[in-house]
Design an enzyme around this catalytic site. Sequence first.
Site, mmCIF file in Angstrom:
data_model
loop_
_atom_site.group_PDB
_atom_site.id
_atom_site.type_symbol
_atom_site.label_atom_id
_atom_site.label_comp_id
_atom_site.label_asym_id
_atom_site.label_seq_id
_atom_site.Cartn_x
_atom_site.Cartn_y
_atom_site.Cartn_z
ATOM 1 C CG ASP A 170 5.129 3.423 1.179
ATOM 2 O OD1 ASP A 170 4.923 2.279 1.617
ATOM 3 O OD2 ASP A 170 6.235 3.809 0.749
HETATM 4 N N1 URA Z 1 8.014 1.496 -3.109
HETATM 5 C C1 URA Z 1 7.913 2.387 -2.101
HETATM 6 O O1 URA Z 1 8.905 2.781 -1.531
HETATM 7 N N2 URA Z 1 6.696 2.814 -1.742
HETATM 8 C C2 URA Z 1 5.550 2.439 -2.360
HETATM 9 O O2 URA Z 1 4.470 2.896 -2.008
HETATM 10 C C3 URA Z 1 5.667 1.517 -3.413
HETATM 11 C C4 URA Z 1 6.904 1.064 -3.772
#
Ligand code: URA
Length: 235
Positions: free
Chosen positions: A103
């Site tokens: 993310d």
């Molecule tokens: N899980 C998440 O919620 N976000 C990420 O960036 C990676 C794994």
Amino acid sequence: MRIDKFAAEQTGISRADAKALIKRRQIIVNGVPVSSGDVHVDPENDEIIIGGKHIIYREHLYIMLNKPAGTVCAVKDELSPTVLELIPPELRRKGLFPAGRLDKDTEGFVFITDDGALAHKMLSPRSHVEKEYEVTLEKPAKESYKELFASGMTIDGGEKCLPAEIIFTEDSKKVRLIICEGKYHQVKRMMEAAGNKVVFLRRIRIGGIPLDPELPLGNCREILHKEVANLYAKQ
Ligand code: URA
């Protein structure tokens, strides 16, 4: 292989730029400046210098990036800087892409490559490549999470997760979580399903390759071929 194709693939410059370098006698093969783009080279055995830099031929390139928050795992984005923009010139080449996504607000290990076949295998849910995260929570983690995550929990929307392992630390709001799939926002959704909230997330391992602790945030380094072989190893 044609020298202009070799130069474009190995350095990320365009074929037109390669031609311009040839004109300026800045592409040298086995000590001799190349006179034309259609000269053929043997990538494995010829000594090739492009713009003063000795090129070590690699069929594919594998890069570890320590992603900072605020960047997106995409090849192009209209609004935010992409992880590809953090690759230094000496590691740039045609066809690089992030194999898997973090993310925008997540930090840590992003695997960048131009090897589509390897990325496909690594990302396949059937490969079960482990991903380990450092997770900072809003509220203290509970003992009960261990069983909950290990049993393969159901998250919002009814999606069922594969069994995951939680590792507690001395700080009850900081845990490590090991998952072996990559559902959208998976760690955040698992913690929400457990009644908690992720306030900070960092990926610290993919398969048998740990994030290099010496690699500063926002920096990249090449993953050597012998390290790539560890991708499918369990820790
Ligand atoms: N899980 C998440 O919620 N976000 C990420 O960036 C990676 C794994």
